[in-house]
Design a protein around this motif. Structure first.
Motif, PDB file in Angstrom:
ATOM      1  N   PHE B  84       0.815  -1.216   0.000  1.00 51.83           N
ATOM      2  CA  PHE B  84       0.000   0.000   0.000  1.00 51.83           C
ATOM      3  C   PHE B  84       0.854   1.275   0.000  1.00 51.83           C
ATOM      4  O   PHE B  84       1.888   1.343   0.647  1.00 51.83           O
ATOM      5  N   GLN B  85       0.344   2.268  -0.712  1.00 54.63           N
ATOM      6  CA  GLN B  85       0.981   3.588  -0.641  1.00 54.63           C
ATOM      7  C   GLN B  85       0.852   4.137   0.777  1.00 54.63           C
ATOM      8  O   GLN B  85       1.792   4.710   1.311  1.00 54.63           O
ATOM      9  N   TYR B  86      -0.307   3.914   1.363  1.00 52.16           N
ATOM     10  CA  TYR B  86      -0.525   4.349   2.741  1.00 52.16           C
ATOM     11  C   TYR B  86      -0.935   3.144   3.586  1.00 52.16           C
ATOM     12  O   TYR B  86      -2.131   2.872   3.758  1.00 52.16           O
ATOM     13  N   PRO B  87       0.043   2.415   4.123  1.00 53.72           N
ATOM     14  CA  PRO B  87      -0.292   1.234   4.938  1.00 53.72           C
ATOM     15  C   PRO B  87      -1.160   1.627   6.134  1.00 53.72           C
ATOM     16  O   PRO B  87      -0.990   2.698   6.706  1.00 53.72           O
ATOM     17  N   VAL B  88      -2.105   0.758   6.454  1.00 55.12           N
ATOM     18  CA  VAL B  88      -3.113   1.079   7.463  1.00 55.12           C
ATOM     19  C   VAL B  88      -2.613   0.686   8.859  1.00 55.12           C
ATOM     20  O   VAL B  88      -1.985  -0.353   9.029  1.00 55.12           O
ATOM     21  N   THR B  95       1.382  -7.779  14.289  1.00 53.95           N
ATOM     22  CA  THR B  95       1.802  -8.192  12.952  1.00 53.95           C
ATOM     23  C   THR B  95       1.980  -9.714  12.908  1.00 53.95           C
ATOM     24  O   THR B  95       1.631 -10.360  11.920  1.00 53.95           O
ATOM     25  N   THR B  96       2.473 -10.280  13.999  1.00 62.31           N
ATOM     26  CA  THR B  96       2.634 -11.742  14.060  1.00 62.31           C
ATOM     27  C   THR B  96       1.300 -12.457  13.844  1.00 62.31           C
ATOM     28  O   THR B  96       1.187 -13.336  12.986  1.00 62.31           O
ATOM     29  N   ASN B  97       0.284 -12.066  14.615  1.00 66.28           N
ATOM     30  CA  ASN B  97      -1.017 -12.715  14.480  1.00 66.28           C
ATOM     31  C   ASN B  97      -1.630 -12.485  13.105  1.00 66.28           C
ATOM     32  O   ASN B  97      -2.267 -13.364  12.529  1.00 66.28           O
ATOM     33  N   PHE B  98      -1.440 -11.296  12.613  1.00 63.43           N
ATOM     34  CA  PHE B  98      -1.939 -10.919  11.290  1.00 63.43           C
ATOM     35  C   PHE B  98      -1.313 -11.830  10.230  1.00 63.43           C
ATOM     36  O   PHE B  98      -2.015 -12.415   9.392  1.00 63.43           O
ATOM     37  N   MET B  99      -0.005 -11.975  10.305  1.00 61.56           N
ATOM     38  CA  MET B  99       0.679 -12.783   9.304  1.00 61.56           C
ATOM     39  C   MET B  99       0.342 -14.265   9.430  1.00 61.56           C
ATOM     40  O   MET B  99       0.253 -14.986   8.444  1.00 61.56           O
ATOM     41  N   LYS B 100       0.132 -14.698  10.674  1.00 59.33           N
ATOM     42  CA  LYS B 100      -0.235 -16.100  10.859  1.00 59.33           C
ATOM     43  C   LYS B 100      -1.578 -16.381  10.167  1.00 59.33           C
ATOM     44  O   LYS B 100      -1.740 -17.369   9.455  1.00 59.33           O
ATOM     45  N   ALA B 101      -2.516 -15.454  10.366  1.00 56.74           N
ATOM     46  CA  ALA B 101      -3.831 -15.610   9.730  1.00 56.74           C
ATOM     47  C   ALA B 101      -3.698 -15.580   8.206  1.00 56.74           C
ATOM     48  O   ALA B 101      -4.331 -16.372   7.496  1.00 56.74           O
ATOM     49  N   LYS B 135      12.851  -7.343  15.538  1.00 55.31           N
ATOM     50  CA  LYS B 135      11.920  -8.355  16.036  1.00 55.31           C
ATOM     51  C   LYS B 135      10.737  -7.742  16.809  1.00 55.31           C
ATOM     52  O   LYS B 135       9.607  -8.207  16.710  1.00 55.31           O
ATOM     53  N   SER B 136      11.050  -6.689  17.561  1.00 53.92           N
ATOM     54  CA  SER B 136      10.020  -6.095  18.415  1.00 53.92           C
ATOM     55  C   SER B 136       8.813  -5.575  17.625  1.00 53.92           C
ATOM     56  O   SER B 136       7.697  -5.520  18.132  1.00 53.92           O
ATOM     57  N   TYR B 137       9.031  -5.226  16.363  1.00 58.34           N
ATOM     58  CA  TYR B 137       7.931  -4.692  15.556  1.00 58.34           C
ATOM     59  C   TYR B 137       6.846  -5.730  15.304  1.00 58.34           C
ATOM     60  O   TYR B 137       5.688  -5.408  15.107  1.00 58.34           O
ATOM     61  N   LEU B 138       7.256  -7.000  15.309  1.00 55.32           N
ATOM     62  CA  LEU B 138       6.306  -8.049  14.957  1.00 55.32           C
ATOM     63  C   LEU B 138       5.260  -8.272  16.042  1.00 55.32           C
ATOM     64  O   LEU B 138       4.148  -8.692  15.763  1.00 55.32           O
ATOM     65  N   SER B 139       5.635  -7.986  17.282  1.00 56.38           N
ATOM     66  CA  SER B 139       4.667  -8.188  18.359  1.00 56.38           C
ATOM     67  C   SER B 139       3.848  -6.931  18.618  1.00 56.38           C
ATOM     68  O   SER B 139       2.889  -6.945  19.378  1.00 56.38           O
ATOM     69  N   ARG B 140       4.230  -5.847  17.961  1.00 52.30           N
ATOM     70  CA  ARG B 140       3.443  -4.615  18.118  1.00 52.30           C
ATOM     71  C   ARG B 140       2.226  -4.622  17.211  1.00 52.30           C
ATOM     72  O   ARG B 140       2.158  -5.365  16.249  1.00 52.30           O
ATOM     73  N   SER B 141       1.262  -3.759  17.524  1.00 52.87           N
ATOM     74  CA  SER B 141       0.072  -3.633  16.680  1.00 52.87           C
ATOM     75  C   SER B 141       0.495  -3.218  15.270  1.00 52.87           C
ATOM     76  O   SER B 141       1.424  -2.425  15.114  1.00 52.87           O
ATOM     77  N   ILE B 142      -0.231  -3.705  14.290  1.00 52.52           N
ATOM     78  CA  ILE B 142       0.122  -3.469  12.891  1.00 52.52           C
ATOM     79  C   ILE B 142       0.310  -1.978  12.597  1.00 52.52           C
ATOM     80  O   ILE B 142      -0.641  -1.198  12.718  1.00 52.52           O
ATOM     81  N   ASN B 143       1.538  -1.633  12.238  1.00 51.40           N
ATOM     82  CA  ASN B 143       1.893  -0.270  11.804  1.00 51.40           C
ATOM     83  C   ASN B 143       1.647   0.835  12.828  1.00 51.40           C
ATOM     84  O   ASN B 143       1.888   2.006  12.530  1.00 51.40           O
ATOM     85  N   GLU B 144       1.179   0.496  13.999  1.00 47.53           N
ATOM     86  CA  GLU B 144       0.832   1.544  14.961  1.00 47.53           C
ATOM     87  C   GLU B 144       2.091   2.212  15.490  1.00 47.53           C
ATOM     88  O   GLU B 144       2.954   1.560  16.065  1.00 47.53           O
ATOM     89  N   GLY B 145       2.160   3.497  15.282  1.00 44.95           N
ATOM     90  CA  GLY B 145       3.314   4.262  15.735  1.00 44.95           C
ATOM     91  C   GLY B 145       4.580   4.017  14.920  1.00 44.95           C
ATOM     92  O   GLY B 145       5.655   4.458  15.297  1.00 44.95           O
TER      93      GLY B 145
END
Ligand SMILES: Nc1ncnc2c1ncn2[C@@H]1O[C@H](COP(=O)(O)OP(=O)(O)O)[C@@H](O)[C@H]1O
Ligand SMILES: [Mg+2]
Lengths: 425, 250
Positions: B84-88, B95-101, B135-145
Motif C-alpha cells: 500500500f501507498q498508505y499502509p493502514v 503483525t505476528t497474528n496478522f501474518m499467521k492468519a 523483532k520487536s515490531y512483529l509483536s506490536r500492533s500493525i503499523n501503529e506508531g
C-alpha cells in the motif's frame, strides 16, 4: 397475566427468616413501583415487562453434571462457590480457608455474622427507586456472602458460579450477594453466570462495601447466556482511599440489563468501571452505569465498548453525579460501539450532573462502523471477510480484556472472545 | 500473468481510468510513472479488489482467470499482493497474528495444513531480516506508531511472507531515505524470480536504479501513454511530464 398479579401469594410461600421485616417493606415498595414500563425513563430502550415469565419460580431442584459445565473450574486456583438454579451446592463448591476470610452461602452465614449482615444488607441499594432491587430484596433466596476482615489480603480469588441447568423455562431466580471488605483488605472476585439449558430468567443483586484503603477487583461474566433474560445490580460503596475495579464482560444474552453503581462515599477513593459487550442475532444488552461522587478528591474512570451485529441492540447510559461538596473530582467516561450490520442499533446516553465547580469531567460517546480501510487491508492479505471482521472486532474489544488483572482470567476471557468471534489468532 | 485490456473505471461520477492497457509476464519488472492524480493508485487498488470503483469497460486477466470475478481475499490467496501507498494502522492486532492468519489462509486455499509454530517463527525471522525490521515490531500492533519507512518495510516483509506471484508496489519509495530505499530494493531483488512479476509504481527514477525495470510505462490521465525500457525513466526525470504531454499530444 404476570407474576405481579399474584405476588402476595408467592410471597407467602417463602421461608420466614431474619429478613422478614426487610422483605415486607421491599415487597410493598415493589408493589408501588411495579415493573418498569417503556415510559419509565431508565427503561426506555429495554422493554422487559412483557418478556418476563408468568410465574415467579425462585429455585429449582438441581440437576447433575455440574462439574462438566465448569470446564475451567479446575484449572484456576481459587475459592469456588457454586449455585445451581439458585441453590447453593456445598458439594460442588471448594473453599480455600484463610484467616480473616469468611466465604460461603449468604443463607447459611447471615445468622452467624448477624452484626455484619444487619449493618450492611440492603444498605447499598435503593429499593424505594429500583424496581428489580426491591423485587430481589423481597424474594432473595441465596448468593455469596464474602466477609474480609481488616488487613487481610485474600490470596486466592473467589469465584461465584451461578449455573442454570434446569430444563424448565419458568425459573426466575433472585440471587443476592453481600460482600464486605474491611479496611486495608484486598480481594479479587469473579462472578460467572452460565445457562446451559434453554430459556432462563434471573434478577441478581450484589452489594459490595469497600472499607478504608481496601481494594476490590470484581469481574462479572455473562458468557454463556444465549437464552437468558437477566437484570444485574452491582452496588458498591467506597470509603476513604478505597479502590474498586469492576469489569463486565457480556458475550451473550437474550436480554441483559446491568446496573453498575459506585458510590464514592470516602475521599480519595478510586473506581474504574470497564465493560465489553458483544451482541448477535436479537440480543439486547443494556449497561446502566452510575458513579456518584459525594465527597472531594475522588477519581472515576469508565470505559465501555460494544460490538453489535445482526439485529442486536445496545444501550449505554452512563451517569456521573458530582455533588456540591465533591470538589477536585476527576471523572472520565468513554462509550464506544461498533455496528456491524444495518439492522443493529445502539442508544447511548451520557448524563453528567455536576454541582461542584472545581472538577475535571470528560466524556466521549462514539457509535461507528468498522473501518473499510482496515478491513480491506486484511482482505488484501488473503484473510477471508468473516475472519477479517472477527480480527478487527477482537482488536477493538481486546482493550477491556487486556485490562483484567487476574492473569488466568485474562487468558480465559481472551480465548472466549476469540471463540465467540470464530478466530484463531 | 497479468493482462489488462481497455480498462475504464470510475468512482462516483468521476472517470479515472480511461482505457488502460497493460501486459505483464512472469519474470518481468514493470515500472509505472506518472504525475499525481493520474490514476496509479486507482489501478493498483482495482487489481487488488477494492470495492469503491465501478468498472465500466474492459477486463483484467490474471493467469487467464477473470480477476474481477474474484473477491479481494481470493485474489490475494491466488498470488496478488499490493504494497500500500498508505499502509493502514490497526491497533490491537499484532503483525505476528496478522501474518499467521494470512499465511494460513493462503495455505488452506492451496489445500495445505496450517503452518506449524516453529516453522512460522523461523520464516518470520528470515523475512524480517530481509528488510532489517527489528523483532520487536512483529509483536506490536500493525503499523501503529511506525515511521513512514518502517511501514514501507513492513509491507515488503509481508510480501516476503506471502510470496506472491504478482506484487504491486505503490510508491513504496516515497518518504524513504536512501538507506531505507536500498533496504526495500534489496528485499525486492532477493524475492525476484522467473516465476513472479513486479509492478512498481513510482514518482522517481532513483528507485529504478536499484530495482531495474524491464519496461517503463508512463501513465497520464487514466491511460498508459508511452512504454519504453529503463532509459525512458531517466528521460522522464530529466525532462518532466510536460515533455510527455507534448510528445503524445494531450
Ligand atoms: N475515493 C475517491 N473518491 C473520489 N475521487 C478519488 C478517490 N480516490 C481517488 N480519487 C481521484 O482519482 C484520481 C486518481 O487518484 P489516484 O489513483 O490516487 O492517483 P495517483 O495514485 O496517480 O496519484 C485523483 O483525481 C483522485 O482525486
Ligand atoms: Mg498514488
Amino acid at each position: 397475566m404476570s407474576f405481579t398479579d399474584n405476588i402476595e401469594t408467592i410471597f407467602e410461600t417463602i421461608d420466614k427468616d431474619n429478613l422478614s421485616a426487610v422483605r415486607e417493606s421491599a415487597l410493598s415498595s415493589f408493589k408501588t413501583l411495579g415493573l418498569p414500563s417503556a415510559r419509565h425513563e431508565e427503561w426506555k430502550y429495554t422493554h422487559i415487562k412483557t418478556k418476563l415469565p408468568e410465574t415467579l419460580r425462585l429455585v429449582a431442584s438441581q440437576e447433575s453434571q455440574v462439574a462438566s459445565k465448569l470446564k475451567y473450574f479446575n484449572s484456576i486456583k481459587g475459592t469456588k462457590l457454586v449455585f445451581i438454579n439458585g441453590v447453593f451446592s456445598a458439594e460442588s463448591s471448594v473453599i480455600i480457608d484463610q484467616s480473616g476470610l469468611t466465604v460461603g452461602s449468604l443463607k447459611e452465614l447471615s445468622s452467624q455474622h448477624e452484626a455484619i449482615f444487619t449493618k450492611h444488607f440492603n444498605k447499598a441499594t435503593d429499593i424505594s427507586k429500583e424496581n428489580f432491587a426491591a423485587l430481589n430484596t423481597a424474594f432473595a433466596q441465596d448468593g455469596a456472602f464474602i466477609y474480609v476482615k481488616k488487613n487481610t489480603i485474600v490470596e486466592a480469588p473467589v469465584f461465584v458460579f451461578h449455573i442454570y441447568d434446569h430444563a424448565s423455562a419458568d425459573i426466575f431466580t433472585q440471587s443476592r450477594n453481600l460482600i464486605v471488605v474491611e479496611e486495608n483488605a484486598d480481594i479479587t472476585i469473579v462472578e460467572d453466570f452460565q445457562n446451559n439449558n434453554g430459556e432462563k430468567f434471573y434478577n441478581h443483586v450484589s452489594e459490595v462495601f469497600i472499607g478504608q484503603n481496601a481494594e476490590v477487583n470484581y469481574s462479572l461474566l455473562q458468557l454463556h447466556n444465549q437464552h437468558t433474560t437477566s437484570v444485574n445490580y452491582v452496588e458498591a460503596r467506597l470509603e476513604k482511599d478505597a479502590r474498586y475495579h469492576i469489569t463486565t464482560v457480556t458475550l451473550d444474552g437474550k436480554l441483559v440489563r446491568n446496573n453498575i453503581n459506585a458510590y464514592m462515599d470516602g475521599e480519595n477513593s478510586l473506581a474504574t468501571l470497564n465493560g465489553l459487550y458483544i451482541g448477535k442475532e436479537a440480543n439486547h444488552i443494556d449497561n446502566h452505569i452510575l458513579v456518584d461522587h459525594r465527597v472531594p478528591n475522588c477519581n472515576s474512570h469508565q470505559v465501555y465498548k460494544g460490538v453489535l451485529d445482526d439485529q442486536s441492540t445496545g444501550v449505554f447510559n452512563g451517569k456521573i453525579f458530582v455533588q456540591k461538596d465533591a470538589q477536585k473530582t476527576n471523572a472520565y467516561q468513554s462509550s464506544k460501539a461498533v455496528l456491524l450490520s444495518d439492522e443493529a442499533s445502539m442508544n447511548s446516553k451520557p448524563q453528567l450532573e455536576i454541582f461542584a465547580d472545581d472538577v475535571k469531567c470528560s466524556h466521549g460517546a462514539a457509535i461507528g462502523q468498522m473501518s473499510k480501510n482496515e478491513l480491506f487491508y486484511l482482505l488484501a492479505r488473503g484473510i477471508d471477510k468473516e475472519t477479517a471482521r472477527g480480527i478487527l472486532t477482537y482488536a477493538f474489544a481486546n482493550e477491556i480484556i487486556a485490562a483484567v488483572k487476574l492473569p488466568e482470567l485474562r487468558t480465559y476471557l481472551d480465548d472466549k472472545l476469540k471463540e465467540k468471534l470464530n478466530i484463531t489468532i | 500473468m497479468l493482462e489488462i485490456k481497455n480498462l475504464h473505471a470510475k468512482i462516483g461520477d468521476k472517470e479515472i481510468l480511461k482505457g488502460l492497457n497493460l501486459t505483464v509476464k512472469a519474470g518481468e519488472v514493470h515500472a509505472i510513472m506518472g504525475p499525481n492524480g493520474t490514476g496509479k493508485s486507482t489501478l493498483a487498488s482495482i487489481i487488488a479488489g477494492k470495492e469503491d470503483y465501478e468498472i465500466t469497460a474492459g477486463e483484467i486477466l490474471f493467469e487467464g482467470k477473470n480477476l474481477l470475478d474474484l473477491s479481494p481475499d481470493e485474489r490475494a490467496r491466488e498470488g496478488v499482493f499490493l504494497a500500500f501507498q498508505y499502509p493502514v494502522e490497526i491497533p490491537g492486532v499484532s503483525t505476528t497474528n496478522f501474518m499467521k492468519a494470512a499465511v494460513n489462509a493462503k495455505r488452506k486455499h492451496h489445500g495445505q495444513e496450517p503452518i506449524v509454530a516453529k516453522e512460522f517463527l523461523a520464516m518470520m525471522n528470515e523475512k524480517r531480516q530481509l528488510v532489517e525490521l527489528d523483532k520487536s515490531y512483529l509483536s506490536r500492533s500493525i503499523n501503529e506508531g511506525f515511521s513512514g519507512g518502517e511501514k514501507k518495510r513492513n509491507e515488503i516483509f509481508q510480501m516476503a511472507m506471502l510470496d506472491p506471484k504478482l506484487a504491486i508496489l505503490d510508491e513504496t519509495d516515497s518518504g524513504l531515505d536512501i538507506d531505507a530505499l536500498r533496504i526495500v530494493a534489496d528485499g525486492v531483488n532477493k524475492l525476484k524470480s522467473k516465476n513472479n512479476a513486479f509492478l512498481v509504481i513510482t514518482h522517481y527514477q532513483r528507485l529504478l536504479n536499484y530495482i531495474v525495470p524491464d519496461f517503463v510505462h508512463i501513465m497520464y490521465d487514466g491511460r498508459v501513454v508511452k512504454t519504453g525500457d529503463k532509459s525512458l525513466a531517466l528521460k522522464m526525470e530529466e525532462r518532466g511530464y510536460d515533455w510527455i504531454k507534448e510528445e503524445v499530444g494531450v
